[in-house]
Scaffold this active site. Structure first.
Site, PDB file in Angstrom:
ATOM      1  N   GLU A  73       0.846  -1.207   0.000  1.00  0.00           N
ATOM      2  CA  GLU A  73       0.000   0.000   0.000  1.00  0.00           C
ATOM      3  C   GLU A  73       0.876   1.249   0.000  1.00  0.00           C
ATOM      4  OE1 GLU A  73      -3.537   0.089   2.469  1.00  0.00           O
ATOM      5  OE2 GLU A  73      -2.893   2.034   3.253  1.00  0.00           O
ATOM      6  N   TYR A  92      -6.698   7.187  -0.376  1.00  0.00           N
ATOM      7  CA  TYR A  92      -7.526   8.313  -0.820  1.00  0.00           C
ATOM      8  C   TYR A  92      -7.749   9.212   0.385  1.00  0.00           C
ATOM      9  CZ  TYR A  92     -11.536  10.436  -3.296  1.00  0.00           C
ATOM     10  OH  TYR A  92     -12.400  11.280  -3.941  1.00  0.00           O
ATOM     11  N   ALA A 150      -9.520  11.472   2.948  1.00  0.00           N
ATOM     12  CA  ALA A 150     -10.935  11.536   3.339  1.00  0.00           C
ATOM     13  C   ALA A 150     -11.608  12.764   2.731  1.00  0.00           C
ATOM     14  CB  ALA A 150     -11.030  11.569   4.856  1.00  0.00           C
ATOM     15  N   GLY A 172     -14.580   6.100   5.107  1.00  0.00           N
ATOM     16  CA  GLY A 172     -13.830   7.326   5.381  1.00  0.00           C
ATOM     17  C   GLY A 172     -14.295   7.913   6.702  1.00  0.00           C
ATOM     18  N   ASP A 173     -13.776   9.083   6.995  1.00  0.00           N
ATOM     19  CA  ASP A 173     -14.140   9.716   8.264  1.00  0.00           C
ATOM     20  C   ASP A 173     -15.127  10.838   8.000  1.00  0.00           C
ATOM     21  OD1 ASP A 173     -12.603   8.096   9.992  1.00  0.00           O
ATOM     22  OD2 ASP A 173     -10.814   9.027   9.134  1.00  0.00           O
ATOM     23  N   HIS A 193     -13.828  -1.413  14.814  1.00  0.00           N
ATOM     24  CA  HIS A 193     -13.627  -0.057  14.305  1.00  0.00           C
ATOM     25  C   HIS A 193     -13.607   0.933  15.475  1.00  0.00           C
ATOM     26  CE1 HIS A 193     -14.471   3.767  12.351  1.00  0.00           C
ATOM     27  NE2 HIS A 193     -13.897   3.217  11.293  1.00  0.00           N
ATOM     28  N   ASP A 210     -20.376  -4.439  15.235  1.00  0.00           N
ATOM     29  CA  ASP A 210     -19.314  -4.135  14.273  1.00  0.00           C
ATOM     30  C   ASP A 210     -19.089  -5.323  13.329  1.00  0.00           C
ATOM     31  OD1 ASP A 210     -17.237  -2.041  13.630  1.00  0.00           O
ATOM     32  OD2 ASP A 210     -15.913  -3.755  13.935  1.00  0.00           O
ATOM     33  N   LYS A 242     -21.250  -5.924   4.676  1.00  0.00           N
ATOM     34  CA  LYS A 242     -20.565  -5.355   3.500  1.00  0.00           C
ATOM     35  C   LYS A 242     -19.760  -6.426   2.761  1.00  0.00           C
ATOM     36  CE  LYS A 242     -16.747  -3.061   6.011  1.00  0.00           C
ATOM     37  NZ  LYS A 242     -16.082  -1.789   6.307  1.00  0.00           N
ATOM     38  N   GLN A 299      -7.100  -3.621   8.863  1.00  0.00           N
ATOM     39  CA  GLN A 299      -6.247  -2.676   9.562  1.00  0.00           C
ATOM     40  C   GLN A 299      -5.067  -3.469  10.131  1.00  0.00           C
ATOM     41  OE1 GLN A 299      -4.762   0.135   9.991  1.00  0.00           O
ATOM     42  NE2 GLN A 299      -6.810   1.037   9.936  1.00  0.00           N
TER      43      GLN A 299
HETATM   44  P1  FAD Z   1     -17.801   1.587   7.494  1.00  0.00           P
HETATM   45  O1  FAD Z   1     -17.807   0.228   6.972  1.00  0.00           O
HETATM   46  O2  FAD Z   1     -18.871   2.511   7.033  1.00  0.00           O
HETATM   47  O3  FAD Z   1     -17.822   1.499   9.089  1.00  0.00           O
HETATM   48  C1  FAD Z   1     -17.619   2.671   9.885  1.00  0.00           C
HETATM   49  C2  FAD Z   1     -18.323   2.478  11.235  1.00  0.00           C
HETATM   50  O4  FAD Z   1     -19.727   2.468  11.014  1.00  0.00           O
HETATM   51  C3  FAD Z   1     -17.981   1.174  11.956  1.00  0.00           C
HETATM   52  O5  FAD Z   1     -17.971   1.455  13.325  1.00  0.00           O
HETATM   53  C4  FAD Z   1     -19.147   0.269  11.599  1.00  0.00           C
HETATM   54  O6  FAD Z   1     -19.371  -0.739  12.580  1.00  0.00           O
HETATM   55  C5  FAD Z   1     -20.289   1.279  11.570  1.00  0.00           C
HETATM   56  N1  FAD Z   1     -21.409   0.887  10.705  1.00  0.00           N
HETATM   57  C6  FAD Z   1     -21.329   0.364   9.460  1.00  0.00           C
HETATM   58  N2  FAD Z   1     -22.570   0.151   8.963  1.00  0.00           N
HETATM   59  C7  FAD Z   1     -23.438   0.582   9.925  1.00  0.00           C
HETATM   60  C8  FAD Z   1     -24.873   0.638  10.024  1.00  0.00           C
HETATM   61  N3  FAD Z   1     -25.651   0.211   9.026  1.00  0.00           N
HETATM   62  N4  FAD Z   1     -25.420   1.135  11.155  1.00  0.00           N
HETATM   63  C9  FAD Z   1     -24.636   1.575  12.189  1.00  0.00           C
HETATM   64  N5  FAD Z   1     -23.284   1.540  12.141  1.00  0.00           N
HETATM   65  C10 FAD Z   1     -22.694   1.039  11.028  1.00  0.00           C
HETATM   66  N6  FAD Z   1      -9.333   5.992   5.207  1.00  0.00           N
HETATM   67  C11 FAD Z   1      -9.164   6.967   4.306  1.00  0.00           C
HETATM   68  O7  FAD Z   1      -9.608   8.100   4.532  1.00  0.00           O
HETATM   69  N7  FAD Z   1      -8.507   6.743   3.113  1.00  0.00           N
HETATM   70  C12 FAD Z   1      -8.004   5.525   2.797  1.00  0.00           C
HETATM   71  O8  FAD Z   1      -7.430   5.341   1.726  1.00  0.00           O
HETATM   72  C13 FAD Z   1      -8.173   4.458   3.742  1.00  0.00           C
HETATM   73  N8  FAD Z   1      -7.714   3.223   3.467  1.00  0.00           N
HETATM   74  C14 FAD Z   1      -7.943   2.206   4.351  1.00  0.00           C
HETATM   75  C15 FAD Z   1      -7.486   0.926   4.042  1.00  0.00           C
HETATM   76  C16 FAD Z   1      -7.680  -0.130   4.914  1.00  0.00           C
HETATM   77  C17 FAD Z   1      -7.176  -1.511   4.540  1.00  0.00           C
HETATM   78  C18 FAD Z   1      -8.349   0.099   6.155  1.00  0.00           C
HETATM   79  C19 FAD Z   1      -8.550  -1.018   7.124  1.00  0.00           C
HETATM   80  C20 FAD Z   1      -8.811   1.380   6.475  1.00  0.00           C
HETATM   81  C21 FAD Z   1      -8.610   2.432   5.580  1.00  0.00           C
HETATM   82  N9  FAD Z   1      -9.063   3.736   5.850  1.00  0.00           N
HETATM   83  C22 FAD Z   1      -8.864   4.735   4.948  1.00  0.00           C
HETATM   84  C23 FAD Z   1      -9.732   4.042   7.113  1.00  0.00           C
HETATM   85  C24 FAD Z   1     -11.262   3.998   6.988  1.00  0.00           C
HETATM   86  O9  FAD Z   1     -11.745   4.833   5.991  1.00  0.00           O
HETATM   87  C25 FAD Z   1     -11.787   4.450   8.339  1.00  0.00           C
HETATM   88  O10 FAD Z   1     -11.620   3.412   9.276  1.00  0.00           O
HETATM   89  C26 FAD Z   1     -13.192   4.968   8.352  1.00  0.00           C
HETATM   90  O11 FAD Z   1     -13.384   5.563   9.638  1.00  0.00           O
HETATM   91  C27 FAD Z   1     -14.270   3.896   8.212  1.00  0.00           C
HETATM   92  O12 FAD Z   1     -14.192   3.250   7.039  1.00  0.00           O
HETATM   93  P2  FAD Z   1     -14.953   1.844   6.837  1.00  0.00           P
HETATM   94  O13 FAD Z   1     -14.849   1.557   5.409  1.00  0.00           O
HETATM   95  O14 FAD Z   1     -14.531   0.856   7.845  1.00  0.00           O
HETATM   96  O15 FAD Z   1     -16.464   2.355   7.207  1.00  0.00           O
END
Ligand code: FAD
Length: 286
Positions: A17, A49, A51, A108-109, A147, A156, A163, A173
Site C-alpha cells: 500500500e 484516498y 478523506a 472514510g471519516d 472499528h 461491528d 458489506k 487494519q
Molecule cells: P464503514 O464500513 O462505514 O464502518 C464505519 C463504522 O460504522 C464502523 O464502526 C461500523 O461498525 C459502523 N457501521 C457500518 N454500517 C453501519 C450501520 N448500518 N449502522 C450503524 N453503524 C454502522 N481511510 C481513508 O480516509 N482513506 C483511505 O485510503 C483508507 N484506506 C484504508 C485501508 C484499509 C485496509 C483500512 C482497514 C482502512 C482504511 N481507511 C482509509 C480508514 C477507513 O476509511 C476508516 O476506518 C473509516 O473511519 C471507516 O471506514 P470503513 O470503510 O470501515 O467504514
C-alpha cells in the site's frame, strides 16, 4: 488477469500500500520504491484516498501511473463520506476509462465541515454502488480489533459481514496479535461469511508514529511489541530490523493459518517490504 478477486482465487496474493505524497521530493522517492518493489512481482498495489476527496486527483494520478508505467495491477482506495453519488460515478467512470479494475470501497471519516453534502453514511452504500456500476473487483476495510467508532463488537462484526456479503474481499487494519485476526475470521464464518480477508501488515520503524496510527485506527500496540522495539534505544536501523522481524513472524504465522495473502503497509518505502519478502522466501528479491 488483474482483478483481485481472480488473483485471490488463484492463490495467496502479496501486495503493498502507498499514499500520494504531499511534496515533489516524496514523488521521486516513491517512484524509486515502486521500481524496487516491482522486482518482487507483487500481485497488486493499492493507493490511499484522502478523506472527503482531499487527494482525489493525486490518488487518481498515482493509480493511473502505476497502471500505465508498471506491470503491477493497481487498486484505488475510495472513501464515500463527503461525496455525492454523481461525484462517485464520475470517479468510477474515469477509473474505468483507465482500465483500473480494483476499488477498495471505504466509509472514510465524517467531514469536519458539517455542511458538506454527502449522499453516503456507511461504506456498504458505496460497495453496492460500485458493484452496480460494474467492472470492478471490490474490497472493503476490516478492523480485527473493532472499528474505533464502534462500541459494540458484535454489531461491528455484523456490519462487516453485511458489506463483505456484497464485496469480493477485505483488507484488514494492521494488528500485531494473530488472535485478533483469527477471532474475526471465526466470527465472520459464524455469520456465514467466508470471503477472503487479507491481513494488513505494518513493519514498524518508529514506535511513536505507529502508536499514534494505532490509536486512530482502533488497533492495540501490545506490551511485547513495545518491549522488543525498546531494545533498539536510539538506533534507528536496529529499530527497523526489529520491526521487520516482528512483521515477518506475524506474516509466517498468518500464512500457516491459511491467510489468503499479505498486504504490506509499505509507507512509500521499499526496504522493510523487501526484507519481509526475503525472510519469507517469497518471490525474487530486488
Ligand atoms: P464503514 O464500513 O462505514 O464502518 C464505519 C463504522 O460504522 C464502523 O464502526 C461500523 O461498525 C459502523 N457501521 C457500518 N454500517 C453501519 C450501520 N448500518 N449502522 C450503524 N453503524 C454502522 N481511510 C481513508 O480516509 N482513506 C483511505 O485510503 C483508507 N484506506 C484504508 C485501508 C484499509 C485496509 C483500512 C482497514 C482502512 C482504511 N481507511 C482509509 C480508514 C477507513 O476509511 C476508516 O476506518 C473509516 O473511519 C471507516 O471506514 P470503513 O470503510 O470501515 O467504514
Amino acid at each position: 488477469m488483474a482483478r483481485i478477486s481472480d488473483l485471490l482465487a488463484a492463490g495467496p496474493t502479496y501486495s503493498f500500500e502507498f499514499f500520494p505524497p504531499k511534496h515533489e521530493a516524496g514523488w521521486l522517492s516513491l517512484g524509486r520504491a515502486i521500481a524496487e518493489l516491482e522486482h518482487l512481482h507483487p500481485d497488486f498495489v493499492s493507493v490511499t484516498y484522502g478523506a472527503g476527496g482531499s487527494t482525489r486527483t493525486k490518488t487518481a494520478d498515482l493509480v493511473s501511473w502505476v497502471r500505465r508505467q508498471t506491470s503491477i495491477p493497481p487498486m484505488a482506495h475510495l472513501t464515500c463520506m463527503g461525496h455525492t453519488r454523481a461525484e462517485i460515478r464520475s470517479i468510477l467512470t474515469d477509473y474505468r476509462a483507465e482500465n483500473v479494475e480494483n476499488i477498495l470501497a471505504l466509509g472514510g471519516d465524517p467531514p469536519k465541515d458539517g455542511d458538506v453534502v454527502s449522499d453516503y453514511r456507511y461504506s456498504l452504500e458505496l460497495v453496492a454502488d460500485v458493484q452496480e456500476f460494474g467492472g470492478f473487483s471490490v474490497g472493503v476495510a476490516a478492523h480485527p480489533e473493532m472499528h474505533p467508532r464502534s462500541t459494540d463488537l458484535a454489531a461491528d462484526r455484523r456490519h462487516l459481514a453485511d458489506k463483505l456479503r456484497v464485496a469480493d474481499f477485505a483488507i484488514t487494519q494492521f494488528f500485531f496479535d494473530i488472535e485478533h485476526y483469527l477471532r474475526m475470521r471465526d466470527d465472520l464464518a459464524a455469520l456465514g461469511v467466508h470471503k477472503p480477508i487479507i491481513p494488513g501488515i505494518m513493519p514498524i520503524s518508529n514506535l511513536g508514529q505507529v502508536s499514534r496510527m494505532a490509536h486512530m485506527s482502533g488497533a492495540e500496540v501490545p506490551a511485547w511489541v513495545v518491549e522488543r522495539m525498546s531494545k533498539a534505544d536510539d538506533d534507528l536501523d536496529e529499530a527497523e530490523r526489529i520491526g521487520v522481524d516482528i512483521a515477518t513472524e506475524l506474516s509466517a504465522r498468518l500464512m500457516e493459518e491459511g491467510a489468503p495473502g499479505l498486504h504490506i503497509y509499505a509507507l512509500n518505502r521499499s526496504w522493510a517490504a523487501r526484507e519481509i519478502f526475503r525472510n519469507l522466501g517469497l518471490r525474487p528479491t530486488a
